[in-house]
Every structure is written in C-alpha cells, then in structure tokens.
Design a protein around this motif. Sequence first.
Motif, PDB file in Angstrom:
ATOM      1  N   ASP A  58      37.650  35.220  40.356  1.00 18.72           N
ATOM      2  CA  ASP A  58      38.071  36.192  39.337  1.00 18.72           C
ATOM      3  C   ASP A  58      37.838  37.625  39.795  1.00 18.72           C
ATOM      4  O   ASP A  58      38.672  38.499  39.571  1.00 18.72           O
ATOM      5  CB  ASP A  58      37.349  35.927  38.016  1.00 18.72           C
ATOM      6  N   ARG A  61      40.548  38.350  42.305  1.00 15.74           N
ATOM      7  CA  ARG A  61      41.858  38.461  41.642  1.00 15.74           C
ATOM      8  C   ARG A  61      41.986  39.810  40.929  1.00 15.74           C
ATOM      9  O   ARG A  61      43.016  40.477  41.026  1.00 15.74           O
ATOM     10  CB  ARG A  61      42.043  37.298  40.665  1.00 15.74           C
ATOM     11  N   ARG A  62      40.923  40.220  40.234  1.00 15.51           N
ATOM     12  CA  ARG A  62      40.954  41.537  39.569  1.00 15.51           C
ATOM     13  C   ARG A  62      41.068  42.658  40.594  1.00 15.51           C
ATOM     14  O   ARG A  62      41.793  43.637  40.392  1.00 15.51           O
ATOM     15  CB  ARG A  62      39.705  41.731  38.711  1.00 15.51           C
ATOM     16  N   ARG A  65      44.621  42.796  41.753  1.00 16.26           N
ATOM     17  CA  ARG A  65      45.480  43.355  40.699  1.00 16.26           C
ATOM     18  C   ARG A  65      45.326  44.873  40.607  1.00 16.26           C
ATOM     19  O   ARG A  65      46.309  45.599  40.459  1.00 16.26           O
ATOM     20  CB  ARG A  65      45.129  42.705  39.363  1.00 16.26           C
ATOM     21  N   ASP A  66      44.075  45.347  40.744  1.00 11.72           N
ATOM     22  CA  ASP A  66      43.789  46.772  40.576  1.00 11.72           C
ATOM     23  C   ASP A  66      43.801  47.559  41.883  1.00 11.72           C
ATOM     24  O   ASP A  66      43.586  48.768  41.882  1.00 11.72           O
ATOM     25  CB  ASP A  66      42.428  46.945  39.893  1.00 11.72           C
ATOM     26  N   TRP A  71      37.996  43.932  47.769  1.00 10.97           N
ATOM     27  CA  TRP A  71      38.360  42.718  47.029  1.00 10.97           C
ATOM     28  C   TRP A  71      39.836  42.358  47.172  1.00 10.97           C
ATOM     29  O   TRP A  71      40.171  41.175  47.267  1.00 10.97           O
ATOM     30  CB  TRP A  71      37.957  42.861  45.564  1.00 10.97           C
ATOM     31  N   HIS A  75      40.948  38.859  48.633  1.00 15.16           N
ATOM     32  CA  HIS A  75      41.797  37.976  47.819  1.00 15.16           C
ATOM     33  C   HIS A  75      43.005  37.509  48.621  1.00 15.16           C
ATOM     34  O   HIS A  75      43.369  36.334  48.590  1.00 15.16           O
ATOM     35  CB  HIS A  75      42.249  38.695  46.544  1.00 15.16           C
TER      36      HIS A  75
END
Length: 101
Positions: A58, A61-62, A65-66, A71, A75
């Motif tokens: 998670d 994934r965040r 996305r951001d 990260w 990912h």
Amino acid sequence: MVWELAYAAQSMAGMRPDRPVRESAQRLRVFVDGYGLTGAGRPALAGLLGRRARAMYDLLRRGARDGVQPWARIHAEDGVYWRDTAAYLDAHVPVWTAALE
C-alpha cells in the motif's frame, strides 16, 4: 514490536510465493526460535505477516500514485512481488500458526 518482527521474519526467512509453503513455515520457525519470541507473540506474528506485507504494498502503491520517490520506483520494480507476497502470507496463516506452536 511484533509488527517490526513480521517484516524481519518475512524478509529474513524468505517467505515468498515462489517458495513452497512447508519450506516457508520451517524457515519461519527457525527465524522465530532464533529470535526468542515466546508466548502470545508467536500466533500474533503469524497473523500479522500478510498485513505487514500488504502495508508495504500500500505504501508503494500510494507512492506510485502520488509520484513520491523512492516509493514510485520501488512500486514499478517490486510492487507485484509485495502484492503477491501479502496474498501468499494471508492464505497460509493456519500453516504459519501451526509452525510457531
């Protein structure tokens, strides 16, 4: 403490979807015995393994996305590994629990 130990156990014992469940269970037992975890911490650890791996997924994934580094990069490189590892660990909680009894 058990939350951090879940990450260490999964990583150091090499508990991953491409490893047979029985072998992962044996490796988990050896790691936890060596660490010296006793009592209620043992079944608690078995139940946290998948949750801890999912938390990592998670986070990645965040980050993706951001657009947060490192990260997002991790990912892209390892997101599938963490997702699949979390599912593997969740699917076999009774085996992990039995190994730690």
